[in-house]
Design an enzyme around this catalytic site. Structure first.
Site, PDB file in Angstrom:
ATOM      1  N   CYS A 199       0.665  -1.031  -0.098  1.00 27.77           N
ATOM      2  CA  CYS A 199      -0.884  -0.056  -0.067  1.00 27.77           C
ATOM      3  C   CYS A 199       1.041   1.112   0.033  1.00 27.77           C
ATOM      4  CB  CYS A 199      -0.751  -0.032   1.261  1.00 27.77           C
ATOM      5  SG  CYS A 199      -2.541   1.039   0.967  1.00 27.77           S
ATOM      6  N   HIS A 257      -3.345  -5.455   1.352  1.00 33.59           N
ATOM      7  CA  HIS A 257      -2.376  -5.287   2.849  1.00 33.59           C
ATOM      8  C   HIS A 257      -2.718  -7.356   3.277  1.00 33.59           C
ATOM      9  CE1 HIS A 257      -2.474  -1.583   4.330  1.00 33.59           C
ATOM     10  NE2 HIS A 257      -3.346  -0.726   3.260  1.00 33.59           N
ATOM     11  N   GLU A 267      -1.003  -8.735   5.770  1.00 31.19           N
ATOM     12  CA  GLU A 267      -1.115  -8.624   7.178  1.00 31.19           C
ATOM     13  C   GLU A 267      -1.893  -8.076   7.386  1.00 31.19           C
ATOM     14  OE1 GLU A 267      -0.323  -6.096   5.011  1.00 31.19           O
ATOM     15  OE2 GLU A 267      -0.873  -4.560   6.492  1.00 31.19           O
TER      16      GLU A 267
HETATM   17  N1  GLN Z   1      -3.252   6.805   0.339  1.00 28.11           N
HETATM   18  C1  GLN Z   1      -2.685   6.129   1.323  1.00 28.11           C
HETATM   19  C2  GLN Z   1      -1.394   7.150   0.769  1.00 28.11           C
HETATM   20  O1  GLN Z   1      -0.951   7.307  -0.371  1.00 28.11           O
HETATM   21  C3  GLN Z   1      -1.835   4.808   1.439  1.00 28.11           C
HETATM   22  C4  GLN Z   1      -3.571   4.077   1.601  1.00 28.11           C
HETATM   23  C5  GLN Z   1      -2.383   2.995   2.544  1.00 28.11           C
HETATM   24  O2  GLN Z   1      -1.901   2.434   3.073  1.00 28.11           O
HETATM   25  N2  GLN Z   1      -3.692   2.053   3.310  1.00 28.11           N
HETATM   26  O3  GLN Z   1      -0.237   7.661   1.426  1.00 28.11           O
END
Ligand code: GLN
Length: 197
Positions: free
Chosen positions: A85, A179, A181
């Site tokens: 992410c 994610h 995890e």
């Molecule tokens: N939207 C977040 C970002 O751009 C990432 C979201 C997340 O890691 N759950 O940093």
């Protein structure tokens, strides 16, 4: 002893530590997983995970603490590096206009183009079954997730959702928009650890 470091400056750190520990156990590898927010741990590790969270915040902290340089060195040494992410955004070489506007420094370890918050406000968080190359069907949790919009020639696409690439690998670097995890399934963490054994 095999050591997985989880960059612990912000985000879902503990969940990654637990998943990595369980993955090591399942693989029968004697090792440990530790969260770190200080310089000196990543460089003594065999693999590193950059969790989700807020990419702008994580970027500031890792560059300020000198952890960014350690991650880059580990990657150069051929050790596995995984970003999930926000971590995926940090791994990329090519940010979008949001990355530019916020002047977020990236690690630049993967030849990929990322788009922050690619799935829009209506779909802030959702869970779907992905088919991940090398892993198989996997329940993937997306939270304000980025997506990969384009990859360079050395990057292998591992999973797609609609028109977006959501998992990719470039040699020892693994980037995921979701994610792994947050589900009890440890196969992604096992796959990641096995990249370095
Ligand atoms: N939207 C977040 C970002 O751009 C990432 C979201 C997340 O890691 N759950 O940093």
């Amino acid at each position: 002893m095999y050591r997985v470091a989880v960059v612990g400056v912000q985000g879902d750190v503990e969940e990654h530590v637990i998943s990595a520990r369980r993955a090591l156990e399942r693989l029968g590898i004697k090792g440990e997983a530790v969260a770190t927010r200080k310089h000196g741990v990543v460089s003594k590790s065999d693999a590193v995970i950059i969790p989700g969270g807020e990419s702008t915040t994580i970027s500031k902290l890792i560059f300020r603490e000198g952890i960014a340089e350690e991650i880059i060195q580990l990657a150069r040494d051929g050790k596995p590096v995984m970003g999930t992410c926000a971590g995926l955004i940090l791994l990329s070489m090519h940010g979008d206009e949001q990355v530019e506007k916020t002047k977020t420094k990236l690690l630049g370890l993967m030849d990929i183009w990322v788009k922050r918050n690619a799935f829009g406000r209506q779909r802030e968080s959702f869970q779907i079954k992905l088919d991940i190359k090398g892993i198989g069907p996997f329940d993937a949790v997306f939270i304000r997730a980025p997506a990969i919009t384009k990859v360079g020639k050395d990057v292998e696409v591992l999973a797609k959702y609609d028109e977006f690439i959501v998992a990719a690998k470039q040699q020892n670097i693994l980037g995921l928009a979701f994610h792994p995890e947050l589900t009890p399934d440890t196969r992604v963490h096992e796959f990641f650890i096995e990249m370095g054994t």
